[in-house]
Scaffold this motif. Structure first.
Motif, mmCIF file in Angstrom:
data_model
loop_
_atom_site.group_PDB
_atom_site.id
_atom_site.type_symbol
_atom_site.label_atom_id
_atom_site.label_comp_id
_atom_site.label_asym_id
_atom_site.label_seq_id
_atom_site.Cartn_x
_atom_site.Cartn_y
_atom_site.Cartn_z
ATOM 1 N N ILE A 80 6.655 9.772 73.208
ATOM 2 C CA ILE A 80 6.381 9.089 71.845
ATOM 3 C C ILE A 80 5.464 10.070 70.920
ATOM 4 C CG2 ILE A 80 5.316 7.269 70.612
ATOM 5 C CD1 ILE A 80 6.427 5.597 73.046
ATOM 6 N N GLU A 81 5.751 10.419 69.628
ATOM 7 C CA GLU A 81 4.889 11.216 69.075
ATOM 8 C C GLU A 81 5.035 10.981 67.548
ATOM 9 O OE1 GLU A 81 5.877 15.572 69.749
ATOM 10 O OE2 GLU A 81 7.229 14.684 71.210
ATOM 11 N N LEU A 161 -1.905 1.846 69.933
ATOM 12 C CA LEU A 161 -3.070 1.723 70.838
ATOM 13 C C LEU A 161 -2.935 1.239 71.995
ATOM 14 C CD1 LEU A 161 -5.553 0.882 67.990
ATOM 15 C CD2 LEU A 161 -5.541 3.000 69.154
ATOM 16 N N TRP A 163 -0.129 1.634 73.969
ATOM 17 C CA TRP A 163 0.561 2.448 74.643
ATOM 18 C C TRP A 163 -0.164 3.767 75.152
ATOM 19 C CZ3 TRP A 163 4.971 2.398 70.464
ATOM 20 C CH2 TRP A 163 5.836 1.241 70.452
ATOM 21 N N CYS A 164 -1.435 3.838 74.209
ATOM 22 C CA CYS A 164 -2.260 5.130 74.506
ATOM 23 C C CYS A 164 -3.111 4.660 75.807
ATOM 24 C CB CYS A 164 -3.146 5.321 73.332
ATOM 25 S SG CYS A 164 -2.451 5.964 71.753
ATOM 26 N N GLN A 165 -3.256 3.523 75.876
ATOM 27 C CA GLN A 165 -4.181 2.795 76.856
ATOM 28 C C GLN A 165 -3.278 2.892 78.199
ATOM 29 O OE1 GLN A 165 -5.198 -1.311 76.706
ATOM 30 N NE2 GLN A 165 -6.514 -1.370 78.591
ATOM 31 N N THR A 170 1.080 9.901 75.659
ATOM 32 C CA THR A 170 0.273 10.984 76.299
ATOM 33 C C THR A 170 -0.063 12.282 75.652
ATOM 34 O OG1 THR A 170 1.898 11.941 77.768
ATOM 35 C CG2 THR A 170 0.606 9.912 78.581
ATOM 36 N N ASP A 171 0.843 12.168 74.302
ATOM 37 C CA ASP A 171 0.904 13.445 73.443
ATOM 38 C C ASP A 171 -0.492 13.529 72.813
ATOM 39 O OD1 ASP A 171 1.855 15.400 71.938
ATOM 40 O OD2 ASP A 171 1.885 14.104 70.393
ATOM 41 N N ALA A 172 -1.293 14.510 73.046
ATOM 42 C CA ALA A 172 -2.366 14.938 72.598
ATOM 43 C C ALA A 172 -2.735 14.723 71.185
ATOM 44 C CB ALA A 172 -3.042 16.398 72.866
ATOM 45 N N LEU A 175 -2.435 10.781 70.542
ATOM 46 C CA LEU A 175 -3.510 10.282 70.847
ATOM 47 C C LEU A 175 -4.814 10.508 69.684
ATOM 48 C CD1 LEU A 175 -3.533 11.209 74.552
ATOM 49 C CD2 LEU A 175 -3.257 8.806 73.599
ATOM 50 N N THR A 176 -4.667 11.872 69.231
ATOM 51 C CA THR A 176 -5.769 12.014 68.145
ATOM 52 C C THR A 176 -5.375 11.230 66.898
ATOM 53 O OG1 THR A 176 -6.236 14.241 69.035
ATOM 54 C CG2 THR A 176 -6.694 14.098 66.827
ATOM 55 N N ALA A 178 -4.282 8.289 66.948
ATOM 56 C CA ALA A 178 -4.526 7.116 67.145
ATOM 57 C C ALA A 178 -5.950 6.892 66.981
ATOM 58 C CB ALA A 178 -4.192 6.661 68.520
ATOM 59 N N LEU A 179 -6.955 7.733 67.356
ATOM 60 C CA LEU A 179 -8.334 7.637 67.035
ATOM 61 C C LEU A 179 -8.552 7.689 65.759
ATOM 62 C CD1 LEU A 179 -11.402 8.093 67.963
ATOM 63 C CD2 LEU A 179 -10.850 10.429 67.511
ATOM 64 N N GLN A 182 -7.189 4.027 64.348
ATOM 65 C CA GLN A 182 -8.347 2.997 64.640
ATOM 66 C C GLN A 182 -9.481 3.011 63.735
ATOM 67 O OE1 GLN A 182 -9.662 2.989 68.438
ATOM 68 N NE2 GLN A 182 -10.012 1.056 68.583
ATOM 69 N N VAL B 117 -3.687 10.331 81.606
ATOM 70 C CA VAL B 117 -3.473 11.650 81.195
ATOM 71 C C VAL B 117 -3.109 12.000 79.761
ATOM 72 C CG1 VAL B 117 -2.337 11.807 83.787
ATOM 73 C CG2 VAL B 117 -0.961 11.630 81.515
ATOM 74 N N LEU B 118 -3.505 13.377 79.600
ATOM 75 C CA LEU B 118 -2.820 13.800 78.246
ATOM 76 C C LEU B 118 -2.303 15.195 78.414
ATOM 77 C CD1 LEU B 118 -4.715 16.132 76.351
ATOM 78 C CD2 LEU B 118 -6.465 14.702 77.383
ATOM 79 N N HIS B 119 -1.188 15.231 77.518
ATOM 80 C CA HIS B 119 -0.373 16.442 77.434
ATOM 81 C C HIS B 119 -0.704 17.295 76.315
ATOM 82 C CE1 HIS B 119 1.997 13.828 80.378
ATOM 83 N NE2 HIS B 119 1.950 14.883 81.037
ATOM 84 N N VAL B 122 3.326 19.265 74.257
ATOM 85 C CA VAL B 122 4.508 18.856 74.859
ATOM 86 C C VAL B 122 5.689 19.714 74.477
ATOM 87 C CG1 VAL B 122 3.725 16.480 74.880
ATOM 88 C CG2 VAL B 122 5.165 17.507 72.909
ATOM 89 N N THR B 176 -9.159 13.190 72.407
ATOM 90 C CA THR B 176 -8.546 12.137 73.141
ATOM 91 C C THR B 176 -9.781 11.260 73.813
ATOM 92 O OG1 THR B 176 -6.571 13.444 73.475
ATOM 93 C CG2 THR B 176 -6.975 11.484 75.182
ATOM 94 N N LEU B 179 -11.430 8.812 71.789
ATOM 95 C CA LEU B 179 -10.672 7.598 71.551
ATOM 96 C C LEU B 179 -10.854 6.700 72.890
ATOM 97 C CD1 LEU B 179 -8.196 6.091 70.467
ATOM 98 C CD2 LEU B 179 -6.684 7.166 71.823
ATOM 99 N N TRP B 180 -10.816 7.085 74.012
ATOM 100 C CA TRP B 180 -11.078 6.399 75.218
ATOM 101 C C TRP B 180 -12.564 5.819 75.154
ATOM 102 C CZ3 TRP B 180 -8.374 4.200 78.962
ATOM 103 C CH2 TRP B 180 -7.065 4.687 79.174
ATOM 104 N N TRP B 189 -10.757 -1.118 76.497
ATOM 105 C CA TRP B 189 -10.088 -0.613 77.673
ATOM 106 C C TRP B 189 -11.029 -0.445 78.835
ATOM 107 C CZ3 TRP B 189 -7.507 4.402 74.831
ATOM 108 C CH2 TRP B 189 -6.650 4.217 73.657
#
Lengths: 203, 203
Positions: A80-81, A161, A163-165, A170-172, A175-176, A178-179, A182, B117-119, B122, B176, B179-180, B189
């Protein structure tokens, strides 16, 4: 943080092309390390890329975004990206963002905001990804590249968010994003939006 | 999201080693695309890595973390990052996290939690980074690898988030982690902590 970085900096002594693939370009440089000794650094040269975070709604309580599901061969699975793609030679970052959004999802956007950049692999690739947000979306026909297969869907920011948790995202770069989402949604990191003139951008 | 992914999946037909560098290992695979046609995919094979987010304080209102400043040759500049490193052959992820934290910063930690984890890329690398949080830190002597030069410092989580917003932090794994951190600190989380037995882990 204002002191000199001389005790950290590495300087190029020589550079050797290791690989000229169709996609991957690799080099090995001989470098002078901070203590005066020699070392070697292997890395990929990348043309740069953009990511687009398309906001379907950003005025209601529940923001929604456009996402993609795409099989990523090195991962061996569907990821997912957010939409993303490489710059064409000489291409402007915003033009690339408009093009990739349209080609991959069919959407065109009236308003654009550049949030910043991310560097996916600082240790072995020169890749820089410009982070664009897009809103004022109009759906249209997508135009996937040959050999490109991906699915477009939408989700709320709170779903993303979650799904990130839980590890479904997991695509960096995503995830960025998502930061950013938020902190934009909670008002902490405001964006500066630009409105495209009619007929500007990609024809 | 439960439907078949057959319309997205690519399968290997053949694989060719493109590059066996000291650090970079690249392959080009011939793949069967979802429409039955053939394509090629170039990618790096990576042994996997860990990132450690060391919490200096996580009970006060102002959480503090340990960070590094390191010159990253492909970027041509010093980057702010969390400690990280590659798995040694056969090495367990937590053992690697303990080792990298100690080698790069001198810190040992009593409690560890794996966030996910993060990728990082990808599209062209198999790299997976395990995300570890560490707390109950004791300072000690660091043991940098030959040719490794980096500076250790501490910052509050709010400083880190500010640097993510303003572009002083652009490393994808560190973004990432931010975000955590933001979602752990605000209680959204929660982590599951494990306490190491005395003398466990690295000797």
């Amino acid at each position: 943080m204002k002191q000199s970085d001389d005790h950290l900096i590495e300087t190029k002594v020589a550079s050797e092309a290791l690989l000229k693939g169709r996609f991957l370009q690799a080099f090995r440089d001989s470098v002078r390390l901070p203590d005066g000794s020699l070392g070697s650094r292997e890395y990929l040269v990348h043309p740069g890329a953009v990511m687009v975070v398309p906001l379907l709604s950003d005025t209601t309580a529940e923001w929604r975004v456009v996402l993609e599901r795409q099989f990523r061969y090195p991962m061996g699975r569907v990821m997912i990206e957010f939409p993303a793609g490489k710059l064409d030679p000489g291409e402007d970052s915003l033009a690339c963002a408009q093009r990739e959004l349209m080609e991959e999802t069919g959407y065109r956007a009236v308003q654009w905001a550049r949030a910043g950049v991310l560097h996916p692999v600082v240790s072995y690739s020169t890749e820089t990804i410009d982070i664009w947000f897009a809103r004022g979306l109009t759906a249209g026909e997508r135009q996937l590249d040959v050999g490109e297969f991906l699915e477009v869907f939408s989700a709320s920011v709170s779903e993303l968010l979650h799904w990130c948790q839980t590890g479904q995202v997991t695509d960096a770069k995503t995830l960025t994003a998502a930061l950013w989402l938020q902190n934009i949604q909670n008002g902490s990191w405001p964006l500066t939006w630009q409105t495209l003139a009619a007929r500007s951008g990609i024809a």
